[in-house]
Design a protein around this motif. Sequence first.
Motif, short mmCIF file in Angstrom:
data_model
loop_
_atom_site.label_atom_id
_atom_site.label_comp_id
_atom_site.label_asym_id
_atom_site.label_seq_id
_atom_site.Cartn_x
_atom_site.Cartn_y
_atom_site.Cartn_z
N ASN A 197 0.98 -1.34 0.08
CA ASN A 197 0.12 -0.17 0.11
C ASN A 197 0.85 1.37 -0.02
N LEU A 198 2.05 1.19 -0.88
CA LEU A 198 2.81 2.48 -0.98
C LEU A 198 2.46 3.11 -2.18
N VAL A 199 3.19 4.39 -2.30
CA VAL A 199 3.05 5.11 -3.44
C VAL A 199 4.26 4.86 -4.35
N ALA A 200 4.08 4.69 -5.61
CA ALA A 200 5.32 4.67 -6.56
C ALA A 200 5.17 5.95 -7.36
N LEU A 201 6.59 6.32 -7.67
CA LEU A 201 6.73 7.35 -8.56
C LEU A 201 7.49 6.86 -9.97
N VAL A 202 6.87 7.13 -11.00
CA VAL A 202 7.57 6.50 -12.35
C VAL A 202 8.28 7.77 -13.04
N MET A 203 9.51 7.46 -13.05
CA MET A 203 10.47 8.45 -13.84
C MET A 203 10.30 8.09 -15.23
N LEU A 204 9.99 8.94 -16.22
CA LEU A 204 10.27 8.80 -17.46
C LEU A 204 11.30 9.41 -18.27
N GLY A 205 12.02 8.55 -19.02
CA GLY A 205 13.37 8.95 -19.67
C GLY A 205 13.84 8.07 -20.38
N ARG A 206 14.92 8.59 -21.26
CA ARG A 206 15.58 7.43 -22.11
C ARG A 206 16.50 6.70 -21.03
N PRO A 207 16.92 5.25 -21.47
CA PRO A 207 17.65 4.24 -20.83
C PRO A 207 19.12 4.91 -20.42
N TYR A 208 19.85 5.84 -21.14
CA TYR A 208 20.97 6.50 -20.81
C TYR A 208 20.95 7.53 -19.86
N HIS A 209 19.60 7.85 -19.20
CA HIS A 209 19.45 8.77 -18.20
C HIS A 209 19.65 7.99 -16.92
#
Length: 212
Positions: A197-209
């Motif tokens: 029951n946690l909150v997840a933050l999804v980071m969008l970016g390129r793999p090389y980030h």
Amino acid sequence: RASGVRKGLRVGIPKVLNIWSTAPFWRVYLELGGCQVVFSDDTSEEMYKEGARYGSIDPCFPSKVAQAHIHNLLFHKGKLDYVLFPCITHLPARLENVMDTTSCPIVAGAPEVMRAAFTKEVDFFASHGARYLAPAVTFVEAAYMEKQLWECFGSSLGITRDEHEHAVRQGLKALDQFEADLEEKGRLILEQVEEDNLVALVMLGRPYHSDP
């Protein structure tokens, strides 16, 4: 089995840009032929200060550090027969109904900028006994990709067409497995988040980030 031409060849690859998402392909393709693949070190401030003085490049930092990685390969990885930095023009989008799947032009063009930077006043590749390879490669048209790589590696490595086609297939299979493993890890993380029951933050970016 490696042929006499390829056995023992050392191929250096800079650990930058779209190599972060395609390295499994290059490792399998080259190692099936008996080549030893040598990657540059992880990006660091020290590496950048030492190796990023060979000409100008776009302000994009992921592209800018490519100079330091080429320098790291030439000056810190021993004798290399080849330095490989492919111009990856297309990558799968993993999306539907897109018009195209081209790479960022700065990212795709970085290998040619590196060629110019390291041959402008002194040909550092030649002085280190290495040949620089920057073939244009698409990862969305397998048949065309096979043709592109054959033109680059067929004569350079003394590889037969059958060996080459087999290596391409196995490389693509390794890349598919790599991406499936990443998706599975992501699924497990999301399941754990839900269970706890946690909150997840999804980071969008390129793999090389993910480059440190």
